[in-house]
Design an enzyme around this catalytic site. Structure first.
Site, PDB file in Angstrom:
ATOM      1  N   PRO A 173       0.799  -1.225   0.000  1.00 60.02           N
ATOM      2  CA  PRO A 173       0.000   0.000   0.000  1.00 60.02           C
ATOM      3  C   PRO A 173       0.838   1.286   0.000  1.00 60.02           C
ATOM      4  CG  PRO A 173       0.053  -0.921   2.192  1.00 60.02           C
ATOM      5  CD  PRO A 173       0.783  -1.893   1.300  1.00 60.02           C
ATOM      6  N   CYS A 174       1.500   1.545  -1.103  1.00 63.22           N
ATOM      7  CA  CYS A 174       2.356   2.727  -1.205  1.00 63.22           C
ATOM      8  C   CYS A 174       1.560   4.027  -1.072  1.00 63.22           C
ATOM      9  CB  CYS A 174       3.167   2.691  -2.497  1.00 63.22           C
ATOM     10  SG  CYS A 174       2.179   2.460  -3.988  1.00 63.22           S
TER      11      CYS A 174
END
Length: 180
Positions: A144-145
Site C-alpha cells: 500500500p504505497c
C-alpha cells in the site's frame, strides 16, 4: 536427472471495480503485478505487460478467486484486509524487499512519511531511496504505497491513473484525512 520442482504457471485476469479496472498477473497463487484505475479493460491488460491469455474468474484457482474478491471488497470501501495476500514482487534488491514489507505493515487508516518508513527499515535519512522503492512498486494496493506521504502530511507521487487524486481517494476510502 529429474527435477522435483514444478514451475508455477503465470496467468492474468481483469475485473471492474469502484476504483476502475483492476488487472492481476499471478505467479501460481501469488500476485506478481497489479494495475488499477483504468477506464477500459484493454488498457488495464496492456499495462500488465503480459503474454498470457486472459482468464475469467471461473478459470482461476480458489486462492486467485479469493484475491479477486478481497480486491473487489477493498475497492467498494468494505475494509478488506489485503495484508495476507501472497506476493511475488519479482526481481528486487534486498532494500526494496525490506521497504515493501515494511510498507505492507502500515495498517489501513494510517500513514507514514517516507522518512519514517526509512527509519522503520533501519535507514534513517533514506527518505528518497524509500520514495524510489515506492515508485517501483509493481503491486500497489497490496503493497500500500498510497499510505506513504510527505513529512509535511502532503501527498507526493503516485503513478496510478489520476495520480494524487487517486492516492487521496484511497486514503479517504481508509478514513485518512490528508493535507491539501
Amino acid at each position: 536427472m529429474i527435477l522435483n520442482a514444478v514451475a508455477e504457471l503465470s496467468c492474468v485476469t481483469a475485473f471492474n471495480t469502484d476504483l476502475g479496472w483492476i488487472g492481476l498477473r499471478f505467479q501460481g497463487d501469488r500476485v506478481g503485478r497489479l494495475v488499477f484505475g483504468h477506464d477500459q479493460m484493454g488498457e488495464t491488460i496492456s499495462r500488465l505487460d503480459a503474454a498470457e491469455d486472459l482468464l475469467d474468474e471461473p478459470q482461476l484457482s480458489a486462492e486467485q478467486r479469493r484475491v479477486v474478491e478481497l480486491l473487489r471488497a477493498y475497492a467498494a470501501g468494505k475494509g478488506a484486509d489485503l495484508s495476507q495476500i501472497e506476493i511475488d514482487p519479482g526481481p528486487a534488491t534486498p532494500f526494496q524487499r525490506l521497504v515493501w514489507q515494511a510498507c505492507r505493515e502500515i495498517p489501513p487508516g494510517e500513514t507514514l512519511s517516507y522518512g519514517q518508513l526509512a527509519q522503520v527499515v533501519g535507514s534513517p535519512g533514506a527518505a528518497r531511496a524509500v520514495g524510489s522503492c515506492m515508485a517501483k512498486n509493481r503491486i500497489p494496493l497490496i503493497i500500500p504505497c498510497h499510505r506513504v506521504i510527505g513529512s509535511s502530511g502532503k501527498l507526493h507521487g503516485f503513478s496510478a491513473p489520476q495520480g494524487l487524486t487517486m492516492k487521496q481517494r484511497l486514503l479517504q476510502l481508509e478514513g485518512v484525512g490528508v493535507a491539501d
